[in-house]
Every structure is written in C-alpha cells, then in structure tokens.
Design a protein around this motif. Sequence first.
Motif, mmCIF file in Angstrom:
data_model
loop_
_atom_site.group_PDB
_atom_site.id
_atom_site.type_symbol
_atom_site.label_atom_id
_atom_site.label_comp_id
_atom_site.label_asym_id
_atom_site.label_seq_id
_atom_site.Cartn_x
_atom_site.Cartn_y
_atom_site.Cartn_z
ATOM 1 N N VAL A 287 0.852 -1.146 0.168
ATOM 2 C CA VAL A 287 0.219 -0.121 -0.022
ATOM 3 C C VAL A 287 0.997 1.237 -0.049
ATOM 4 O O VAL A 287 1.732 1.343 0.677
ATOM 5 N N TYR A 288 0.511 2.203 -0.840
ATOM 6 C CA TYR A 288 1.295 3.614 -0.949
ATOM 7 C C TYR A 288 0.444 4.342 0.138
ATOM 8 O O TYR A 288 -0.819 4.360 0.174
ATOM 9 N N SER A 289 1.127 5.605 0.501
ATOM 10 C CA SER A 289 0.589 6.571 1.067
ATOM 11 C C SER A 289 1.334 7.784 1.112
ATOM 12 O O SER A 289 2.577 7.841 1.342
ATOM 13 N N GLY A 290 0.898 8.980 0.730
ATOM 14 C CA GLY A 290 1.656 10.135 0.898
ATOM 15 C C GLY A 290 1.848 10.841 2.193
ATOM 16 O O GLY A 290 2.382 11.727 2.455
ATOM 17 N N TYR A 291 1.223 9.877 3.184
ATOM 18 C CA TYR A 291 1.384 10.452 4.692
ATOM 19 C C TYR A 291 2.692 9.820 5.165
ATOM 20 O O TYR A 291 2.906 8.779 4.791
ATOM 21 N N GLU A 292 3.496 10.523 6.043
ATOM 22 C CA GLU A 292 4.691 10.041 6.764
ATOM 23 C C GLU A 292 4.226 8.904 7.713
ATOM 24 O O GLU A 292 3.166 8.884 7.997
ATOM 25 N N TYR A 293 5.009 7.881 7.621
ATOM 26 C CA TYR A 293 4.817 6.793 8.552
ATOM 27 C C TYR A 293 4.337 7.244 10.007
ATOM 28 O O TYR A 293 3.459 6.651 10.647
ATOM 29 N N ASP B 252 1.313 -5.854 4.097
ATOM 30 C CA ASP B 252 2.349 -6.483 4.507
ATOM 31 C C ASP B 252 3.386 -5.607 4.159
ATOM 32 O O ASP B 252 4.428 -5.498 5.196
ATOM 33 N N ALA B 253 3.383 -4.468 3.253
ATOM 34 C CA ALA B 253 4.459 -3.465 3.316
ATOM 35 C C ALA B 253 3.828 -2.227 2.600
ATOM 36 O O ALA B 253 2.824 -2.213 2.075
ATOM 37 N N LEU B 254 4.462 -0.969 3.303
ATOM 38 C CA LEU B 254 3.960 0.342 3.085
ATOM 39 C C LEU B 254 4.868 1.113 2.293
ATOM 40 O O LEU B 254 6.223 0.842 2.762
ATOM 41 N N ILE B 255 4.553 1.758 1.446
ATOM 42 C CA ILE B 255 5.396 2.722 1.067
ATOM 43 C C ILE B 255 4.865 4.294 1.558
ATOM 44 O O ILE B 255 3.825 4.618 0.779
ATOM 45 N N SER B 256 5.734 4.808 2.269
ATOM 46 C CA SER B 256 4.980 6.129 2.841
ATOM 47 C C SER B 256 5.949 7.304 2.653
ATOM 48 O O SER B 256 6.842 7.338 2.658
ATOM 49 N N GLY B 257 5.098 8.477 2.632
ATOM 50 C CA GLY B 257 5.745 9.717 2.558
ATOM 51 C C GLY B 257 5.410 10.581 1.274
ATOM 52 O O GLY B 257 5.177 9.594 0.012
ATOM 53 N N PRO B 258 5.240 11.860 1.494
ATOM 54 C CA PRO B 258 4.971 12.486 -0.092
ATOM 55 C C PRO B 258 5.995 12.336 -1.069
ATOM 56 O O PRO B 258 7.150 12.506 -0.722
ATOM 57 N N PHE B 259 5.447 12.512 -2.205
ATOM 58 C CA PHE B 259 6.536 12.529 -3.399
ATOM 59 C C PHE B 259 7.255 14.073 -3.154
ATOM 60 O O PHE B 259 6.480 14.934 -2.971
ATOM 61 N N ASP B 260 8.533 14.175 -3.219
ATOM 62 C CA ASP B 260 9.309 15.338 -3.160
ATOM 63 C C ASP B 260 10.076 15.400 -4.407
ATOM 64 O O ASP B 260 11.009 14.965 -4.444
ATOM 65 N N ILE B 261 9.796 16.406 -5.263
ATOM 66 C CA ILE B 261 10.232 16.564 -6.688
ATOM 67 C C ILE B 261 11.662 17.195 -6.485
ATOM 68 O O ILE B 261 12.542 17.076 -7.306
#
Length: 220
Positions: free
Chosen positions: A98-104, A119-128
């Motif tokens: 699961v992706y989230s733009g929120y910080e962990y 099972d696994a999380l990708i977290s944090g906003p996209f930072d250009i």
Amino acid sequence: MEIAISRIHYPVFSMGPGKRVGIWFQGCSIKCVGCISVDTWAENKHSVDINQVINLLNEWLPNSDGLTISGGEPFDQVEQLKTILSSARKHKQIDTLVYSGYEYEKLKSNLKNFDGLIDALISGPFDISQTQSLNLRGSDNQELIPLTRKGEDLVSAINGSGFNASSSPSIDLMYEGNTAWMAGVPNQVDINSLIEILKINNVDGVSTMDKRINKDKEYE
Ligand code: SF4
C-alpha cells in the motif's frame, strides 16, 4: 459502501513483484508538487459500490502474486481501504503493498486498525527536489516499510537487484479503446522525453503531472 476508484487493473507487473492487481484510489488531500497523477486528486468522482471491486478481486486474486493499492491517497478513504484489504486477505498466497503520501509517523495510530492486512507500506509524500534511485519510489524520501513477516520478504524482493528486470518492468502500458495509459513509477525525465517523441510522431501525449513550482502557487 461506496468507494472512489480511479482505476483497477489486472494484470499489473510494474507495481511490485510478480503478477498483481493494481487499485488506484480516487481523491488525494496531500497534493504533492510535481505529482505524476493529478487526475487522481479530485474527490467525489468515480464512486462505485465497493462490492463491485471485491467481486473483481475475487476473480483476479486467485491467479495473482499480490495486490498493490496506490492513488490518490488510500488513507483518505480509510474504511474502504480496510474493507478491500480484509477481503483480499482471504487469498492467502498474495502479498499486499500500500502506498501513502502520509509520513509513517502520522499513519502509525491508524495502522493499528490494519493489523496484518498490509504487508508492506510505501509512505511519505512525493518530493520533486529529491533524487529518484529506489525501486517503486517516486522520490528517495519515501520509506518502504515491512509490517508483517510476509512484508519482510516483499521488501527484500523490491530492494533486490533482480527487481525492475524484465519480469518487473518499471512501466505497464495498457490500452482502453484508442487510448493507451501507463502504470508504474516512471522516471520523471523519461515521461517528458516520451511526450516529446510522441509529438515528433504526430501523436498526442498527455502527462498528468502537476505543473506547479511550489505548493502555494496555482498552475502557471
Ligand atoms: S504523489 Fe501520491 S500523495 Fe502525493 S499528491 Fe500524488 S497521489 Fe497524492
């Protein structure tokens, strides 16, 4: 229960190891500058009965290695996210990413309600402003975090040197009628190059990338 979905697709090979189901939630309150998926930001669009989504999962997941949920911001529809993941968990062989733009740190209290579902999380906003060197991440500030034992294997597979080989391409190209669209976590520079190449060949290419130069500015 209604759920706002931008897209659901099977099979997807660019959003995690193996053959996966991809769900892109509709609606994002985070609105990162330079986001590649501005088309997923608007809320109250593309709502469907959640049972329609669950029916597709029951059809596709028996032949899948995993489910990836992205967006949009999945945690902006937290009850729907939980319902989808609970239903997917019945398919024991799959892993869930699961992706989230929120910080962990911000998600931590919410994640207690998802015990064993992610099972696994990708977290944090996209930072250009960040580099992009990590598999499946749009910018290197985004964290890939295992939340279960199965998630540890999933994280190892994503970080492994074999990932993004021919079995896990960085982009899936899909066709709907006379429209082609891409899924995955592409390199931002490559997208602009592709649009240029299409233009030279008299083909219209549309990027759904946010064009603001900072959060407070409207589109130029
Ligand atoms: S990168 Fe993700 S969290 Fe950020 S604006 Fe785009 S959809 Fe929302």
